[in-house]
Design a protein around this motif. Structure first.
Motif, PDB file in Angstrom:
ATOM      1  N   LEU A   1       3.380  -4.602   9.957  1.00  0.00           N
ATOM      2  CA  LEU A   1       3.436  -3.514   8.985  1.00  0.00           C
ATOM      3  C   LEU A   1       4.901  -3.183   8.755  1.00  0.00           C
ATOM      4  O   LEU A   1       5.614  -2.843   9.706  1.00  0.00           O
ATOM      5  CB  LEU A   1       2.675  -2.299   9.521  1.00  0.00           C
ATOM      6  CG  LEU A   1       2.467  -1.119   8.577  1.00  0.00           C
ATOM      7  CD1 LEU A   1       1.527  -1.497   7.438  1.00  0.00           C
ATOM      8  CD2 LEU A   1       1.907   0.081   9.332  1.00  0.00           C
ATOM      9  N   SER A   2       5.355  -3.309   7.513  1.00  0.00           N
ATOM     10  CA  SER A   2       6.778  -3.156   7.209  1.00  0.00           C
ATOM     11  C   SER A   2       7.026  -2.043   6.214  1.00  0.00           C
ATOM     12  O   SER A   2       6.238  -1.816   5.285  1.00  0.00           O
ATOM     13  CB  SER A   2       7.347  -4.465   6.643  1.00  0.00           C
ATOM     14  OG  SER A   2       7.179  -5.529   7.556  1.00  0.00           O
TER      15      SER A   2
ATOM     16  N   ASP B   1       4.881   6.447   3.149  1.00  0.00           N
ATOM     17  CA  ASP B   1       5.613   5.825   2.052  1.00  0.00           C
ATOM     18  C   ASP B   1       4.958   4.488   1.745  1.00  0.00           C
ATOM     19  O   ASP B   1       3.907   4.153   2.289  1.00  0.00           O
ATOM     20  CB  ASP B   1       7.084   5.645   2.442  1.00  0.00           C
ATOM     21  CG  ASP B   1       8.017   5.548   1.249  1.00  0.00           C
ATOM     22  OD1 ASP B   1       7.526   5.335   0.118  1.00  0.00           O
ATOM     23  OD2 ASP B   1       9.241   5.664   1.449  1.00  0.00           O
ATOM     24  N   GLU B   2       5.591   3.691   0.914  1.00  0.00           N
ATOM     25  CA  GLU B   2       5.073   2.366   0.589  1.00  0.00           C
ATOM     26  C   GLU B   2       5.250   1.423   1.779  1.00  0.00           C
ATOM     27  O   GLU B   2       6.308   1.390   2.409  1.00  0.00           O
ATOM     28  CB  GLU B   2       5.800   1.817  -0.629  1.00  0.00           C
ATOM     29  CG  GLU B   2       5.272   0.478  -1.109  1.00  0.00           C
ATOM     30  CD  GLU B   2       5.992  -0.003  -2.349  1.00  0.00           C
ATOM     31  OE1 GLU B   2       6.364  -1.197  -2.387  1.00  0.00           O
ATOM     32  OE2 GLU B   2       6.187   0.805  -3.280  1.00  0.00           O
ATOM     33  N   LEU B   3       4.203   0.658   2.073  1.00  0.00           N
ATOM     34  CA  LEU B   3       4.207  -0.254   3.204  1.00  0.00           C
ATOM     35  C   LEU B   3       3.715  -1.627   2.767  1.00  0.00           C
ATOM     36  O   LEU B   3       2.926  -1.745   1.832  1.00  0.00           O
ATOM     37  CB  LEU B   3       3.300   0.265   4.324  1.00  0.00           C
ATOM     38  CG  LEU B   3       3.654   1.632   4.910  1.00  0.00           C
ATOM     39  CD1 LEU B   3       2.507   2.131   5.770  1.00  0.00           C
ATOM     40  CD2 LEU B   3       4.943   1.558   5.721  1.00  0.00           C
ATOM     41  N   THR B   4       4.161  -2.656   3.488  1.00  0.00           N
ATOM     42  CA  THR B   4       3.699  -4.023   3.264  1.00  0.00           C
ATOM     43  C   THR B   4       3.014  -4.519   4.520  1.00  0.00           C
ATOM     44  O   THR B   4       3.528  -4.332   5.631  1.00  0.00           O
ATOM     45  CB  THR B   4       4.877  -4.955   2.911  1.00  0.00           C
ATOM     46  OG1 THR B   4       5.532  -4.465   1.744  1.00  0.00           O
ATOM     47  CG2 THR B   4       4.380  -6.368   2.652  1.00  0.00           C
TER      48      THR B   4
ATOM     49  N   PHE C   1       0.841  -1.188   0.000  1.00  0.00           N
ATOM     50  CA  PHE C   1       0.000   0.000   0.000  1.00  0.00           C
ATOM     51  C   PHE C   1       0.883   1.246   0.000  1.00  0.00           C
ATOM     52  O   PHE C   1       1.941   1.268   0.638  1.00  0.00           O
ATOM     53  CB  PHE C   1      -0.897   0.020   1.245  1.00  0.00           C
ATOM     54  CG  PHE C   1      -1.846  -1.144   1.324  1.00  0.00           C
ATOM     55  CD1 PHE C   1      -3.144  -1.025   0.864  1.00  0.00           C
ATOM     56  CD2 PHE C   1      -1.419  -2.370   1.830  1.00  0.00           C
ATOM     57  CE1 PHE C   1      -4.009  -2.101   0.921  1.00  0.00           C
ATOM     58  CE2 PHE C   1      -2.278  -3.447   1.890  1.00  0.00           C
ATOM     59  CZ  PHE C   1      -3.580  -3.310   1.435  1.00  0.00           C
ATOM     60  N   ALA C   2       0.435   2.266  -0.704  1.00  0.00           N
ATOM     61  CA  ALA C   2       1.136   3.550  -0.720  1.00  0.00           C
ATOM     62  C   ALA C   2       0.397   4.515   0.194  1.00  0.00           C
ATOM     63  O   ALA C   2      -0.751   4.882  -0.067  1.00  0.00           O
ATOM     64  CB  ALA C   2       1.205   4.108  -2.139  1.00  0.00           C
TER      65      ALA C   2
ATOM     66  N   THR D   1       5.849  14.747  13.356  1.00  0.00           N
ATOM     67  CA  THR D   1       6.993  14.836  12.455  1.00  0.00           C
ATOM     68  C   THR D   1       6.524  14.723  11.011  1.00  0.00           C
ATOM     69  O   THR D   1       5.768  13.800  10.672  1.00  0.00           O
ATOM     70  CB  THR D   1       8.004  13.705  12.739  1.00  0.00           C
ATOM     71  OG1 THR D   1       8.375  13.739  14.114  1.00  0.00           O
ATOM     72  CG2 THR D   1       9.245  13.856  11.870  1.00  0.00           C
ATOM     73  N   GLU D   2       6.960  15.638  10.174  1.00  0.00           N
ATOM     74  CA  GLU D   2       6.608  15.562   8.759  1.00  0.00           C
ATOM     75  C   GLU D   2       7.191  14.275   8.168  1.00  0.00           C
ATOM     76  O   GLU D   2       8.341  13.920   8.402  1.00  0.00           O
ATOM     77  CB  GLU D   2       7.174  16.773   8.018  1.00  0.00           C
ATOM     78  CG  GLU D   2       6.745  16.852   6.571  1.00  0.00           C
ATOM     79  CD  GLU D   2       7.228  18.125   5.882  1.00  0.00           C
ATOM     80  OE1 GLU D   2       7.080  18.214   4.657  1.00  0.00           O
ATOM     81  OE2 GLU D   2       7.750  19.014   6.587  1.00  0.00           O
ATOM     82  N   GLY D   3       6.376  13.559   7.432  1.00  0.00           N
ATOM     83  CA  GLY D   3       6.827  12.314   6.833  1.00  0.00           C
ATOM     84  C   GLY D   3       6.533  11.079   7.663  1.00  0.00           C
ATOM     85  O   GLY D   3       6.828   9.961   7.219  1.00  0.00           O
ATOM     86  N   ALA D   4       5.964  11.258   8.866  1.00  0.00           N
ATOM     87  CA  ALA D   4       5.594  10.121   9.718  1.00  0.00           C
ATOM     88  C   ALA D   4       4.086  10.119   9.930  1.00  0.00           C
ATOM     89  O   ALA D   4       3.463  11.171  10.056  1.00  0.00           O
ATOM     90  CB  ALA D   4       6.311  10.192  11.061  1.00  0.00           C
ATOM     91  N   GLN D   5       3.503   8.930   9.987  1.00  0.00           N
ATOM     92  CA  GLN D   5       2.053   8.813  10.059  1.00  0.00           C
ATOM     93  C   GLN D   5       1.516   8.918  11.484  1.00  0.00           C
ATOM     94  O   GLN D   5       2.191   8.564  12.452  1.00  0.00           O
ATOM     95  CB  GLN D   5       1.621   7.446   9.498  1.00  0.00           C
ATOM     96  CG  GLN D   5       1.886   7.245   8.020  1.00  0.00           C
ATOM     97  CD  GLN D   5       1.266   5.964   7.518  1.00  0.00           C
ATOM     98  OE1 GLN D   5       0.106   5.659   7.793  1.00  0.00           O
ATOM     99  NE2 GLN D   5       2.037   5.199   6.749  1.00  0.00           N
ATOM    100  N   HIS D   6       0.281   9.381  11.588  1.00  0.00           N
ATOM    101  CA  HIS D   6      -0.529   9.174  12.772  1.00  0.00           C
ATOM    102  C   HIS D   6      -0.815   7.680  12.858  1.00  0.00           C
ATOM    103  O   HIS D   6      -0.957   7.007  11.842  1.00  0.00           O
ATOM    104  CB  HIS D   6      -1.837   9.966  12.644  1.00  0.00           C
ATOM    105  CG  HIS D   6      -2.697   9.961  13.862  1.00  0.00           C
ATOM    106  ND1 HIS D   6      -3.498   8.894  14.184  1.00  0.00           N
ATOM    107  CD2 HIS D   6      -2.902  10.892  14.819  1.00  0.00           C
ATOM    108  CE1 HIS D   6      -4.163   9.157  15.300  1.00  0.00           C
ATOM    109  NE2 HIS D   6      -3.816  10.368  15.706  1.00  0.00           N
TER     110      HIS D   6
END
Length: 256
Positions: free
Chosen positions: A87-88, A65-68, A12-13, A23-28
């Motif tokens: 979640l990787s 970003d892209e996650l598996t 998933f993207a 932090t910008e670039g990190a998810q809730h």
């Protein structure tokens, strides 16, 4: 725009809308918790069973970003099953979830609850958003305050609704909606200024009495801060018919 665009069965993207407040670039943690819940719900089993609890452990920042995502049945049983999801990001596992799935039964005749229903959504007002927090997830959700909220410190009771799907062209399940909101207890009931303090949770546990109905999730949350840099956020979660689940988050408290 969804929280995640599906690339293939397990990849998933993450979209900008997953961005967290710190932090910008990190998810809730809400959207990735719901994504792992989606994987847990898809694990086949022999039982007519319901997910009774989900614990999410945060092993590092979850990048936008892209996650598996992967999930498995770790402990089969005749009445109780243990599931897990991972979640990787690349070769690094950034979060994991475990869930207990319990055989369904009829306990309506002995049903109890000590948690009073929240006032209806119609009695809530639009909640102001905090200064100094990153956007993304906050803007992707609709926040309506009954008491307190992000704009003032202390306990808070809010109604919350997703504005966008979890995964593109897919209706979120009731548990996915619940988990998208559940990690917001610490933010909604924070006691500290986010531009001066970190109050970051390392995990989230949700105990479920029943699946919620409808789009709105009620969040009734409070935070306790101890003297040694530790805290706990506790939440009661509702739908428009009443109480559905309880949540807790251990917190790391320190100056920024």
């Amino acid at each position: 725009m969804p929280f995640f665009k599906q690339l293939d069965e397990n990849r998933f993207a993450a979209q900008w809308e997953t961005t967290g407040p710190w932090t910008e670039g990190a998810q809730h943690l809400g959207p990735p918790s719901a994504l792992m819940t989606r994987a847990l719900e898809a694990v086949p089993g022999e039982l007519d069973a319901r997910i009774a609890s989900i614990t999410v452990d945060i092993l590092g920042p979850v990048p936008v970003d892209e996650l598996t995502v992967s999930a498995s049945l770790d402990r089969p049983g005749r009445s109780v099953e243990l599931l897990s999801a991972r979640l990787s990001s690349g070769d690094r596992v950034v979060a994991r979830a475990t869930a207990w799935r319990i055989i369904a039964g009829d306990s309506e005749a002995v049903r109890t609850s000590t948690v009073a229903p929240l006032p209806p959504v119609e009695q809530s007002v639009e909640s102001p958003m905090p200064e100094g927090w990153g956007r993304g997830y906050i803007d992707a959700m609709e926040w309506r305050s009954l008491t307190g909220g992000f704009g003032e410190p202390g306990p808070a009771a809010l109604w919350v609704r997703q504005r966008i799907p979890l995964v593109d062209e897919e209706e979120p399940s009731p548990l996915q909606r619940l988990m998208t909101v559940a990690d917001s207890g610490s933010g909604a009931s924070n006691m500290l200024r986010p531009d001066r303090w970190w109050f970051i949770n390392t995990a989230l546990t949700v105990h479920i009495q029943r699946e919620p109905e409808g789009e709105w999730i009620g969040l009734d949350a409070s935070t306790t801060i101890g003297p040694g840099g530790l805290g706990t956020a506790r939440s009661e979660l509702h739908d428009v018919h009443g109480h559905v689940a309880g949540g807790s988050q251990p917190l790391m408290i320190r100056p920024r």
